[in-house]
Write a protein that holds these residues in place. Sequence first.
Motif, PDB file in Angstrom:
ATOM      1  N   VAL A 238       8.281  16.380  56.539  1.00 52.00           N
ATOM      2  CA  VAL A 238       9.245  15.463  57.146  1.00 52.00           C
ATOM      3  C   VAL A 238      10.131  14.847  56.072  1.00 52.00           C
ATOM      4  CG1 VAL A 238       7.734  14.952  59.098  1.00 52.00           C
ATOM      5  CG2 VAL A 238       7.600  13.541  57.037  1.00 52.00           C
TER       6      VAL A 238
ATOM      7  N   VAL B  68      11.631   9.277  56.994  1.00 48.87           N
ATOM      8  CA  VAL B  68      10.784   9.180  58.175  1.00 48.87           C
ATOM      9  C   VAL B  68      10.260   7.756  58.343  1.00 48.87           C
ATOM     10  CG1 VAL B  68       8.633   9.805  56.990  1.00 48.87           C
ATOM     11  CG2 VAL B  68       8.908  10.326  59.426  1.00 48.87           C
TER      12      VAL B  68
ATOM     13  N   GLU C 111       7.911   7.399  63.793  1.00 44.84           N
ATOM     14  CA  GLU C 111       8.035   8.859  63.850  1.00 44.84           C
ATOM     15  C   GLU C 111       6.755   9.536  63.378  1.00 44.84           C
ATOM     16  OE1 GLU C 111      12.878   9.281  63.164  1.00 44.84           O
ATOM     17  OE2 GLU C 111      11.529   9.076  61.437  1.00 44.84           O
TER      18      GLU C 111
ATOM     19  N   THR D 109      12.898  18.412  59.717  1.00 45.73           N
ATOM     20  CA  THR D 109      11.450  18.640  59.751  1.00 45.73           C
ATOM     21  C   THR D 109      11.171  20.132  59.900  1.00 45.73           C
ATOM     22  OG1 THR D 109      11.034  16.477  60.733  1.00 45.73           O
ATOM     23  CG2 THR D 109       9.331  18.153  61.026  1.00 45.73           C
TER      24      THR D 109
END
Length: 380
Positions: free
Chosen positions: A212, A216, A220, A173
């Motif tokens: 991200v 993901v 999250e 990220t």
Amino acid sequence: MKTLGGYGSALLVLEDGRIFPGRSFGAVGQTFGEGVFFTGMTGYQEALTDPSYHRQVVVMTAPHVGNTGINDEDSESRRIWVAGYVVREPARIPSNWRSRRGLGEELARSGVVGIAGVDTRAITRHLRERGAMRVGIASGAALTGPGALIERVRAQPPMAGADLTAEVTTAETRTVPAAPRTREFLVAAVDLGIKTSITRELAERGAAVRVVPATVTIDEILELAPDGVFLSNGPGDPATAEHAVTLTRALLDRRIPVFGICFGHQILARALGFRTYKLAYGHRGVNQPVLDRASGRVEVTAHNHGFAVAAPVGEIVPTPFGRVEVSHVCLNDDVVEGLRCLDVPAFGVQYHPEAAAGPHDAAHLFDRFVSLLGTGGGRA
């Protein structure tokens, strides 16, 4: 010539047996991929570094390529992604105040095998008539008889059914900060092959962008508490992206604002219940006319897609997430170019409103997304 990169003879072969002899350009060796054509007169650096071109051999329809060289500012990602490059006449000496090196030199140092001196108009017409197909380029020690090269081309996997997201997504990220002195939002951008210009457009409108990985999870995402979620462009067949589709359905369930571009638009469509399909030769370039059905305005837009969404035009379609309508269509072939959800804060477009390298007719779509931020179930 050293500034071009590559030396000697080269061969381009198509899976249907068509052969185009030329000269080596860029790296020497062999490469394979789906042969597609790019109709823009400008924007070759942006196209080369667009992850959506991963595993594709790009044929440039403009006869002269590389006139402005390569700079250090206009790349759309960390590397060149095209599998191979086909040009008619590369520039011998690039001329631009920002140029740092020649196109051929950049291809060579990136290991991208190309070919020059071929009739790109004939190749483009062939692909338009026969459809996108697997191709191969060979030069140097890899240059063998065309028959053996064609066999290797036909042994390559097709683009239909290709799951390429894991090969282009970010490993970690990262955050792109919002522009100074703006009202700040937080957008989680799911990296399916994202372009730098997209994060820049969002940041300029006051959104801090948390990029991200494609893996993901909804938990999250919720932990980030974003004001909205962006689904990026990317390569491959959207029918393979089950994880992204499942994630998008969870976002829609929670009424978190969603905006999808290109591959992300196709993911949104599949989450809503529409199917996707492979186009004969796709849309690639910076000159595609698209009709906004709500305003009646025609916008000239940038495209890079070989798949499309199957949805009825002129109808409001019930889905598990409420009513949906087709918002945009391509005036060249009536392909669906946008979807708008009427009961949840979500929409997507097939083309690229970040418009790198242009035109900028559709940049207002980022304003539309920003207007939705904070209206759903993210931070609100």
